[in-house]
Design a protein around this motif. Structure first.
Motif: not given
Length: 175
Positions: A107, A95-101, A103-104, A93
C-alpha cells in the motif's frame, strides 16, 4: 600280653548310660523349648513381619514410581503437544504479521508510486507550459526578426531556420 577286650560290650552300649544320655537330651530340649523356643519364634515372626513390611513398602514404592513415571510421561507428552500447538500458532501469527507487513508495504509503495506519478504529471504539465511559453517567445522573436528584416519568403525561411539552429545551440534542443 594280650589285651582282653569284650567286643559284645563295646557293640551294645550300657542301658543305664543310654537312659542317662536320653534324659540329658530331654532336659536340654525342655530348657531349649521353655526358654529359647518362644523368644526364637517371636524373633523370627518379628523378622518376618519386618521383611513383609519392607516388601510391601517396596511394592507400594514401585507402584508409586510407576504411577509417577506414567504421570511424568503424560505431562511430557502434553507439554510436547502444547509446544507443537504454540509453534503452529506462532507460525500462523508470524504469517499473518508478514502478510500485514507486506500489505502495508504494498500500500505504501502504491501510494508513493501514485504520488510520484502525480508529481511527474505536474512537472510534465509545468514543462509543457514552460515549452509553450518558450515556443511563444521564440516565435515572437522570430517574428520580430522577420518583420524587421522583411525581404522575401525564401529569405524568411532561411532566417527562421538559422534562428532555430541558433536557439537550439544556445539553449539546448527544443522538444
Amino acid at each position: 600280653m594280650m589285651i582282653d577286650i569284650d567286643i559284645a560290650q563295646q557293640l551294645f552300649p550300657n542301658p543305664l548310660t543310654m537312659f542317662i544320655q536320653l534324659c540329658a537330651t530331654g532336659v536340654l530340649f525342655f530348657f531349649a523349648y521353655k526358654f529359647l523356643w518362644d523368644p526364637a519364634r517371636a524373633l523370627l515372626a518379628k523378622r518376618s513381619d519386618f521383611v513383609h513390611t519392607k516388601l510391601s513398602e517396596a511394592e507400594r514404592s514401585l507402584q508409586e514410581a510407576r504411577s509417577e513415571r506414567q504421570k511424568a510421561h503424560d505431562e511430557v507428552s502434553n507439554a510436547y503437544h502444547k509446544s507443537q500447538e504454540i509453534i503452529a500458532k506462532a507460525e500462523n501469527e508470524a504469517k499473518a504479521v508478514k502478510e500485514d507487513i507486506l500489505e502495508q508495504a504494498k500500500n505504501e509503495a502504491t501510494s508513493k508510486l501514485e504520488k510520484a506519478r502525480e508529481e511527474i504529471a505536474i512537472e510534465k504539465s509545468q514543462m509543457r507550459e514552460g515549452m509553450v511559453d518558450e515556443m511563444v517567445t521564440v516565435a515572437m522573436l522570430a517574428t520580430e526578426k522577420l518583420i524587421s528584416e522583411k525581404v522575401d519568403s525564401t529569405y524568411d525561411q532561411k532566417t527562421i531556420e538559422n534562428f532555430v539552429k541558433e536557439m537550439s545551440n544556445h539553449n539546448g534542443s527544443i522538444s
